[in-house]
Scaffold this motif. Structure first.
Motif, PDB file in Angstrom:
ATOM      1  N   TYR A  67       0.654  -1.063   0.036  1.00 30.50           N
ATOM      2  CA  TYR A  67       0.485  -0.321  -0.088  1.00 30.50           C
ATOM      3  C   TYR A  67       0.648   1.006   0.049  1.00 30.50           C
ATOM      4  CZ  TYR A  67      -2.683  -3.407   1.642  1.00 30.50           C
ATOM      5  OH  TYR A  67      -3.334  -5.088   1.635  1.00 30.50           O
ATOM      6  N   SER A  68       2.015   1.594  -1.165  1.00 35.09           N
ATOM      7  CA  SER A  68       3.169   1.899  -1.128  1.00 35.09           C
ATOM      8  C   SER A  68       3.477   2.452  -2.256  1.00 35.09           C
ATOM      9  CB  SER A  68       3.829   2.555   0.511  1.00 35.09           C
ATOM     10  OG  SER A  68       4.656   1.342   0.289  1.00 35.09           O
ATOM     11  N   ARG A  69       4.352   3.306  -3.044  1.00 37.96           N
ATOM     12  CA  ARG A  69       4.936   3.052  -4.127  1.00 37.96           C
ATOM     13  C   ARG A  69       6.119   2.120  -3.627  1.00 37.96           C
ATOM     14  NH1 ARG A  69       5.438   9.420  -6.534  1.00 37.96           N
ATOM     15  NH2 ARG A  69       3.509   9.367  -6.036  1.00 37.96           N
ATOM     16  N   ILE A  70       6.300   2.154  -2.593  1.00 34.11           N
ATOM     17  CA  ILE A  70       7.143   0.649  -2.862  1.00 34.11           C
ATOM     18  C   ILE A  70       7.317  -0.385  -2.656  1.00 34.11           C
ATOM     19  CG2 ILE A  70       8.709  -0.960  -1.010  1.00 34.11           C
ATOM     20  CD1 ILE A  70       9.480   1.557   0.823  1.00 34.11           C
ATOM     21  N   GLY A  71       5.530  -0.536  -2.877  1.00 32.15           N
ATOM     22  CA  GLY A  71       5.136  -2.252  -3.257  1.00 32.15           C
ATOM     23  C   GLY A  71       5.010  -2.332  -4.330  1.00 32.15           C
ATOM     24  N   ILE A  72       4.004  -0.826  -5.117  1.00 36.39           N
ATOM     25  CA  ILE A  72       4.630  -0.527  -6.781  1.00 36.39           C
ATOM     26  C   ILE A  72       5.263  -1.197  -7.390  1.00 36.39           C
ATOM     27  CG2 ILE A  72       3.843   0.939  -8.560  1.00 36.39           C
ATOM     28  CD1 ILE A  72       1.844   2.721  -6.546  1.00 36.39           C
ATOM     29  N   ILE A  73       6.703  -0.612  -6.759  1.00 28.69           N
ATOM     30  CA  ILE A  73       7.618  -0.154  -7.722  1.00 28.69           C
ATOM     31  C   ILE A  73       8.536  -1.908  -7.500  1.00 28.69           C
ATOM     32  CG2 ILE A  73      10.413  -0.264  -7.788  1.00 28.69           C
ATOM     33  CD1 ILE A  73       9.606   2.685  -6.652  1.00 28.69           C
ATOM     34  N   VAL A  74       7.751  -2.588  -6.358  1.00 30.23           N
ATOM     35  CA  VAL A  74       8.199  -4.302  -6.134  1.00 30.23           C
ATOM     36  C   VAL A  74       7.784  -5.192  -7.213  1.00 30.23           C
ATOM     37  CG1 VAL A  74       8.222  -6.295  -4.684  1.00 30.23           C
ATOM     38  CG2 VAL A  74       9.343  -4.248  -4.171  1.00 30.23           C
ATOM     39  N   ALA A  75       6.197  -4.766  -7.290  1.00 31.63           N
ATOM     40  CA  ALA A  75       5.191  -5.170  -8.376  1.00 31.63           C
ATOM     41  C   ALA A  75       5.890  -5.185  -9.796  1.00 31.63           C
ATOM     42  CB  ALA A  75       4.409  -5.363  -8.206  1.00 31.63           C
ATOM     43  N   MET A  76       6.841  -4.079  -9.935  1.00 30.03           N
ATOM     44  CA  MET A  76       6.677  -4.185 -11.462  1.00 30.03           C
ATOM     45  C   MET A  76       8.125  -4.894 -11.688  1.00 30.03           C
ATOM     46  SD  MET A  76       5.999  -0.010 -12.507  1.00 30.03           S
ATOM     47  CE  MET A  76       4.379   0.583 -12.195  1.00 30.03           C
ATOM     48  N   VAL A  77       9.040  -4.720 -10.647  1.00 37.48           N
ATOM     49  CA  VAL A  77      10.449  -5.582 -10.273  1.00 37.48           C
ATOM     50  C   VAL A  77      10.682  -6.650 -11.001  1.00 37.48           C
ATOM     51  CG1 VAL A  77      12.411  -6.205  -9.085  1.00 37.48           C
ATOM     52  CG2 VAL A  77      11.902  -4.011  -9.434  1.00 37.48           C
ATOM     53  N   PHE A  78       9.134  -7.496 -10.070  1.00 36.19           N
ATOM     54  CA  PHE A  78       8.823  -8.204 -10.627  1.00 36.19           C
ATOM     55  C   PHE A  78       8.075  -9.398 -12.168  1.00 36.19           C
ATOM     56  CE2 PHE A  78       5.327 -12.173 -10.435  1.00 36.19           C
ATOM     57  CZ  PHE A  78       5.903 -13.051 -10.197  1.00 36.19           C
ATOM     58  N   ILE A  79       7.359  -8.415 -12.764  1.00 30.91           N
ATOM     59  CA  ILE A  79       6.931  -8.598 -14.165  1.00 30.91           C
ATOM     60  C   ILE A  79       7.880  -8.280 -14.429  1.00 30.91           C
ATOM     61  CG2 ILE A  79       4.003  -8.420 -13.125  1.00 30.91           C
ATOM     62  CD1 ILE A  79       5.631  -5.060 -15.401  1.00 30.91           C
ATOM     63  N   GLY A  80       8.656  -6.942 -14.760  1.00 31.81           N
ATOM     64  CA  GLY A  80       9.369  -6.660 -14.827  1.00 31.81           C
ATOM     65  C   GLY A  80      11.396  -7.876 -15.944  1.00 31.81           C
ATOM     66  N   ILE A  81      11.241  -7.933 -14.636  1.00 30.46           N
ATOM     67  CA  ILE A  81      13.061  -9.183 -14.351  1.00 30.46           C
ATOM     68  C   ILE A  81      13.080  -9.919 -15.690  1.00 30.46           C
ATOM     69  CG2 ILE A  81      11.805 -11.108 -13.265  1.00 30.46           C
ATOM     70  CD1 ILE A  81      15.642  -8.863 -13.482  1.00 30.46           C
ATOM     71  N   PRO A  82      12.351 -10.232 -16.450  1.00 31.60           N
ATOM     72  CA  PRO A  82      12.469 -11.315 -17.676  1.00 31.60           C
ATOM     73  C   PRO A  82      12.974 -10.859 -19.365  1.00 31.60           C
ATOM     74  CG  PRO A  82      10.111 -11.490 -16.218  1.00 31.60           C
ATOM     75  CD  PRO A  82      10.794 -10.482 -15.745  1.00 31.60           C
ATOM     76  N   PHE A  83      12.231  -9.412 -19.149  1.00 31.11           N
ATOM     77  CA  PHE A  83      12.445  -9.131 -20.453  1.00 31.11           C
ATOM     78  C   PHE A  83      13.999  -8.870 -20.362  1.00 31.11           C
ATOM     79  CE2 PHE A  83       8.079  -7.783 -19.764  1.00 31.11           C
ATOM     80  CZ  PHE A  83       7.449  -7.214 -20.860  1.00 31.11           C
ATOM     81  N   VAL A  84      14.696  -7.966 -19.146  1.00 26.28           N
ATOM     82  CA  VAL A  84      15.781  -8.007 -19.655  1.00 26.28           C
ATOM     83  C   VAL A  84      17.000  -9.263 -19.348  1.00 26.28           C
ATOM     84  CG1 VAL A  84      17.986  -6.995 -18.343  1.00 26.28           C
ATOM     85  CG2 VAL A  84      15.395  -5.162 -17.391  1.00 26.28           C
ATOM     86  N   GLY A 135      -0.841   9.717  -3.197  1.00 28.46           N
ATOM     87  CA  GLY A 135      -0.298   9.057  -4.539  1.00 28.46           C
ATOM     88  C   GLY A 135       0.381   7.859  -5.175  1.00 28.46           C
ATOM     89  N   THR A 136      -0.891   6.574  -4.333  1.00 30.92           N
ATOM     90  CA  THR A 136      -0.782   5.034  -4.870  1.00 30.92           C
ATOM     91  C   THR A 136      -1.636   5.119  -6.073  1.00 30.92           C
ATOM     92  OG1 THR A 136      -1.998   4.049  -3.258  1.00 30.92           O
ATOM     93  CG2 THR A 136       0.473   4.414  -2.636  1.00 30.92           C
ATOM     94  N   GLN A 137      -2.265   5.705  -6.436  1.00 31.98           N
ATOM     95  CA  GLN A 137      -3.025   5.204  -7.912  1.00 31.98           C
ATOM     96  C   GLN A 137      -2.400   5.738  -9.213  1.00 31.98           C
ATOM     97  OE1 GLN A 137      -6.383   7.982  -7.753  1.00 31.98           O
ATOM     98  NE2 GLN A 137      -7.881   6.890  -6.752  1.00 31.98           N
ATOM     99  N   VAL A 138      -2.932   4.394 -10.073  1.00 31.87           N
ATOM    100  CA  VAL A 138      -2.239   4.324 -11.704  1.00 31.87           C
ATOM    101  C   VAL A 138      -2.950   4.336 -12.467  1.00 31.87           C
ATOM    102  CG1 VAL A 138       0.126   3.196 -10.249  1.00 31.87           C
ATOM    103  CG2 VAL A 138      -1.977   1.598 -11.513  1.00 31.87           C
ATOM    104  N   VAL A 139      -1.928   4.742 -13.432  1.00 30.65           N
ATOM    105  CA  VAL A 139      -3.011   5.653 -14.599  1.00 30.65           C
ATOM    106  C   VAL A 139      -4.232   4.169 -15.608  1.00 30.65           C
ATOM    107  CG1 VAL A 139      -2.716   5.631 -16.495  1.00 30.65           C
ATOM    108  CG2 VAL A 139      -1.118   6.905 -15.302  1.00 30.65           C
ATOM    109  N   SER A 140      -3.939   3.042 -14.429  1.00 32.33           N
ATOM    110  CA  SER A 140      -4.785   1.249 -15.623  1.00 32.33           C
ATOM    111  C   SER A 140      -5.881   1.757 -14.465  1.00 32.33           C
ATOM    112  CB  SER A 140      -3.749   0.917 -15.330  1.00 32.33           C
ATOM    113  OG  SER A 140      -3.222   0.233 -14.093  1.00 32.33           O
ATOM    114  N   TYR A 141      -5.654   1.813 -12.838  1.00 27.64           N
ATOM    115  CA  TYR A 141      -6.634   1.788 -12.034  1.00 27.64           C
ATOM    116  C   TYR A 141      -7.659   2.921 -12.892  1.00 27.64           C
ATOM    117  CZ  TYR A 141      -9.215   2.751  -7.729  1.00 27.64           C
ATOM    118  OH  TYR A 141     -10.182   2.714  -6.851  1.00 27.64           O
ATOM    119  N   ILE A 142      -7.317   3.997 -12.739  1.00 26.98           N
ATOM    120  CA  ILE A 142      -8.043   4.965 -13.033  1.00 26.98           C
ATOM    121  C   ILE A 142      -9.245   4.438 -14.319  1.00 26.98           C
ATOM    122  CG2 ILE A 142      -8.152   7.217 -13.949  1.00 26.98           C
ATOM    123  CD1 ILE A 142      -6.019   8.110 -11.820  1.00 26.98           C
ATOM    124  N   ILE A 143      -7.954   3.711 -15.755  1.00 29.29           N
ATOM    125  CA  ILE A 143      -9.011   3.602 -16.363  1.00 29.29           C
ATOM    126  C   ILE A 143      -9.402   2.731 -16.648  1.00 29.29           C
ATOM    127  CG2 ILE A 143      -8.273   2.460 -19.001  1.00 29.29           C
ATOM    128  CD1 ILE A 143      -5.873   3.498 -19.141  1.00 29.29           C
TER     129      ILE A 143
END
Length: 275
Positions: A134-151, A222-230
Motif C-alpha cells: 500500500y505504498s509506492r515501494i510496493g508498486i515498484i516491487v510488483a513492477m520489478v517482478f513482472i519486468g525482470i524477464p525482459f532484461v 499517491g498510489t493510484q496508477v493510470v491503469s486503475y483510473i482507466i
C-alpha cells in the motif's frame, strides 16, 4: 528456383497482415476513435485533473525505478546463468519465465500478502520502519517482478555469444574486474540491455493486475496508477468509454515514444560496437 517450406509470399503476407490487423491495429484504432469523441478542451481538462496527473507521475516514476533495478539484477542473473555451472541452474533458468506464465492478479495478491504488515517479509520490514504494501515501494516491487524477464532474456543470448577469452585477455593485461566489465562486457551488452530496459519500462507503465492490490489505490497517498483510473472509468455506474480511451491513448503514445527513443539509442550503440 528454390521451393520454400511455407506457402508463397502473397498468401503468407496476407495472413500476416490479417492477423496483425485483427489483433493489434483494429484494437488500437478503436482506442483512437473513442478518444476522438472528446473535444480538445475536454481532453485537456481530463489530463490536467490532479488525480490523473498524480497517477501518471506514479506510473512513470515507479516504472522507471523498477526498470533501472531490473537492469542491474537482470545483468547479474544473466551473468550467473551463462558463466557458471551449479546445481539447480536449469530450475533457476526456468523460473525466470514465471512472471510471464503467472497471472498478474495472482502475482499481485501473493506480493500483497507477503509484504503486508501480516506477511513474513512485510512484518519484518514494518518493524524496521519500511512499509512496502500500500505504498509506492510496493508498486515498484510488483513492477520489478513482472519486468525482470525482459532484461534477463534480452542479455542472455549476447553473453552466450561473447567468448570469455576477451575477459581473460583483459585481466592478463592488468585491467581490474570492474574495468574489464566496463570496457569489454558492457559495450557488447548495451544494445540488448537497452532493449530489455525499454520493454520493462513500457510494461510497467501500463501494468494493472500485479499492482492493483499492493498499491492500495489511494489518491491521498499517491498510489493510484493510470491503469486503475482507466478501469475505474469503465467499471463505474456511469461508464466513461471516451475518458478511458483518452487515457489509454496517452499511455500508448508514451510507451511508443519511449520505445522509439530507446531503439534509436540501441541502433547508435550497436553501430559503435560493430565499428
Amino acid at each position: 528456383m528454390k521451393k520454400s517450406i511455407i506457402p508463397g509470399f502473397g498468401l503468407t503476407l496476407g495472413i500476416t497482415v490479417a492477423m496483425l490487423s485483427l489483433i493489434i491495429l483494429v484494437p488500437l484504432a478503436s482506442v483512437l476513435a473513442y478518444s476522438f469523441h472528446l473535444s480538445v478542451p475536454d481532453f485537456i481538462s481530463l489530463l490536467t485533473r490532479p488525480n490523473v496527473v498524480q497517477a501518471f507521475v506514479t506510473s512513470i516514476s515507479c516504472a522507471l525505478i523498477a526498470a533501472l533495478i531490473n537492469c542491474v539484477s537482470g545483468v547479474l542473473l544473466a551473468w550467473v546463468l551463462v558463466r557458471y555451472e551449479f546445481p539447480g541452474k536449469r530450475l533457476m533458468d526456468g523460473m525466470i519465465e514465471l512472471p510471464f506464465a503467472l497471472p498478474t492478479a495472482v502475482a499481485g495478491i501473493t506480493l500483497t500478502k507477503m509484504y503486508s504488515d501480516q506477511g513474513f517479509l512485510g512484518s519484518a520490514l514494518e518493524r524496521a520502519g519500511i512499509r512496502v504494501a500500500y505504498s509506492r515501494i510496493g508498486i515498484i516491487v510488483a513492477m520489478v517482478f513482472i519486468g525482470i524477464p525482459f532484461v534477463t532474456r534480452a542479455i542472455q543470448p549476447v553473453l552466450e555469444k561473447l567468448s570469455p577469452s576477451y575477459e581473460e585477455a583483459s585481466l592478463m593485461l592488468g585491467a581490474s574486474r570492474f574495468t574489464t566489465f566496463r570496457r569489454v562486457v558492457l559495450p557488447e551488452i548495451t544494445p540488448a540491455l537497452l532493449t530489455g530496459f525499454g520493454l520493462a519500462l513500457a510494461r510497467g507503465i501500463g501494468e494493472y493486475g500485479s499492482v492493483i492490490y499492493i498499491s492500495g489505490n489511494s489518491e491521498k497517498n499517491g498510489t493510484q496508477v493510470v491503469s486503475y483510473i482507466i478501469m475505474q472509468k469503465l467499471n463505474s455506474g456511469n461508464v466513461d468509454y471516451e475518458g478511458a480511451a483518452a487515457l489509454a491513448l496517452v499511455l500508448l503514445i508514451i510507451s511508443f515514444a519511449m520505445l522509439f527513443v530507446i531503439n534509436i539509442i540501441q541502433l547508435v550503440a550497436g553501430r559503435r560496437t560493430n565499428a
